[in-house]
Design a protein around this motif. Sequence first.
Motif, mmCIF file in Angstrom:
data_model
loop_
_atom_site.group_PDB
_atom_site.id
_atom_site.type_symbol
_atom_site.label_atom_id
_atom_site.label_comp_id
_atom_site.label_asym_id
_atom_site.label_seq_id
_atom_site.Cartn_x
_atom_site.Cartn_y
_atom_site.Cartn_z
ATOM 1 N N HIS A 176 0.836 -1.197 0.000
ATOM 2 C CA HIS A 176 0.000 0.000 0.000
ATOM 3 C C HIS A 176 0.871 1.247 0.000
ATOM 4 O O HIS A 176 2.055 1.195 0.353
ATOM 5 N N LEU A 177 0.272 2.345 -0.394
ATOM 6 C CA LEU A 177 0.955 3.641 -0.389
ATOM 7 C C LEU A 177 -0.017 4.698 0.112
ATOM 8 O O LEU A 177 -1.143 4.798 -0.380
ATOM 9 N N CYS A 178 0.403 5.461 1.124
ATOM 10 C CA CYS A 178 -0.414 6.561 1.645
ATOM 11 C C CYS A 178 -0.069 7.846 0.891
ATOM 12 O O CYS A 178 1.120 8.163 0.720
ATOM 13 N N ILE A 179 -1.086 8.553 0.457
ATOM 14 C CA ILE A 179 -0.903 9.806 -0.276
ATOM 15 C C ILE A 179 -1.664 10.914 0.445
ATOM 16 O O ILE A 179 -2.891 10.866 0.548
ATOM 17 N N ILE A 180 -0.949 11.893 0.983
ATOM 18 C CA ILE A 180 -1.606 13.031 1.623
ATOM 19 C C ILE A 180 -2.358 13.822 0.563
ATOM 20 O O ILE A 180 -1.817 14.117 -0.508
ATOM 21 N N LYS A 181 -3.637 14.127 0.856
ATOM 22 C CA LYS A 181 -4.542 14.792 -0.096
ATOM 23 C C LYS A 181 -4.644 14.003 -1.404
ATOM 24 O O LYS A 181 -4.782 14.570 -2.490
ATOM 25 N N GLY A 182 -4.599 12.685 -1.275
ATOM 26 C CA GLY A 182 -4.669 11.810 -2.441
ATOM 27 C C GLY A 182 -5.977 11.898 -3.191
ATOM 28 O O GLY A 182 -6.036 11.608 -4.389
ATOM 29 N N ASP A 183 -7.054 12.318 -2.469
ATOM 30 C CA ASP A 183 -8.358 12.429 -3.128
ATOM 31 C C ASP A 183 -8.409 13.601 -4.103
ATOM 32 O O ASP A 183 -9.358 13.727 -4.873
ATOM 33 N N GLY A 184 -7.382 14.441 -4.101
ATOM 34 C CA GLY A 184 -7.274 15.509 -5.088
ATOM 35 C C GLY A 184 -6.194 15.232 -6.112
ATOM 36 O O GLY A 184 -5.862 16.105 -6.935
#
Length: 199
Positions: A120-128
């Motif tokens: 997995h990879l976490c992306i800050i503000k990934g929903d944008g």
Amino acid sequence: MLLNSFKKSKIECGTDEAGRGCLAGPVTAASVILTSQFKSDLLNDSKIVKSTNRNILKKIIEKEAITFSVAHIFNEEIDKINILNASILGMHKAINQLLIIPEHILVDGNRFKPYLDIPHLCIIKGDGKYLNIAAASILAKTYRDEFMNLIHEEFPMYNWKQNKGYPTKEHRAAIQKYGVTKYHRLSFKLLPDQLKLEL
């Protein structure tokens, strides 16, 4: 323009949650696997998409996604395990309910716990940034809003139809006047006098 996915050569799901900062109701998570051809100029972070467009996008995502899933984690569980763990549990449940096992998980935010042995990879503000996370954010938001509209009919004095359980002054004042319901998160700071520094 948002990118379709991060790992182009892998079956990738995007996952996100809604309702983390609310005083009442569930935290709701969603997970979505999109086709590599999926495009949408309308799709973005659910927080900046208008309500009418969110409902349009919900239907598009449900129709065009390879698979999607939504999971509620209710207030009793949130009070037991805390909101961060509940948010991650919700995402795990949503991923677990997908009809296809993903090969990679793209997560909105900066906190997650490994699910099975899937990278997995976490992306800050990934929903944008990524369409698959944005799609998950739309589903999490719209399904949670539908639930809050439903329980509003049971307890209209809190105006959940409008505030969706978030800590507005009106919501806090209603808690002060009427007390708490079976849907309130008792581990959260619920009353205005507990929140003097934040008001």
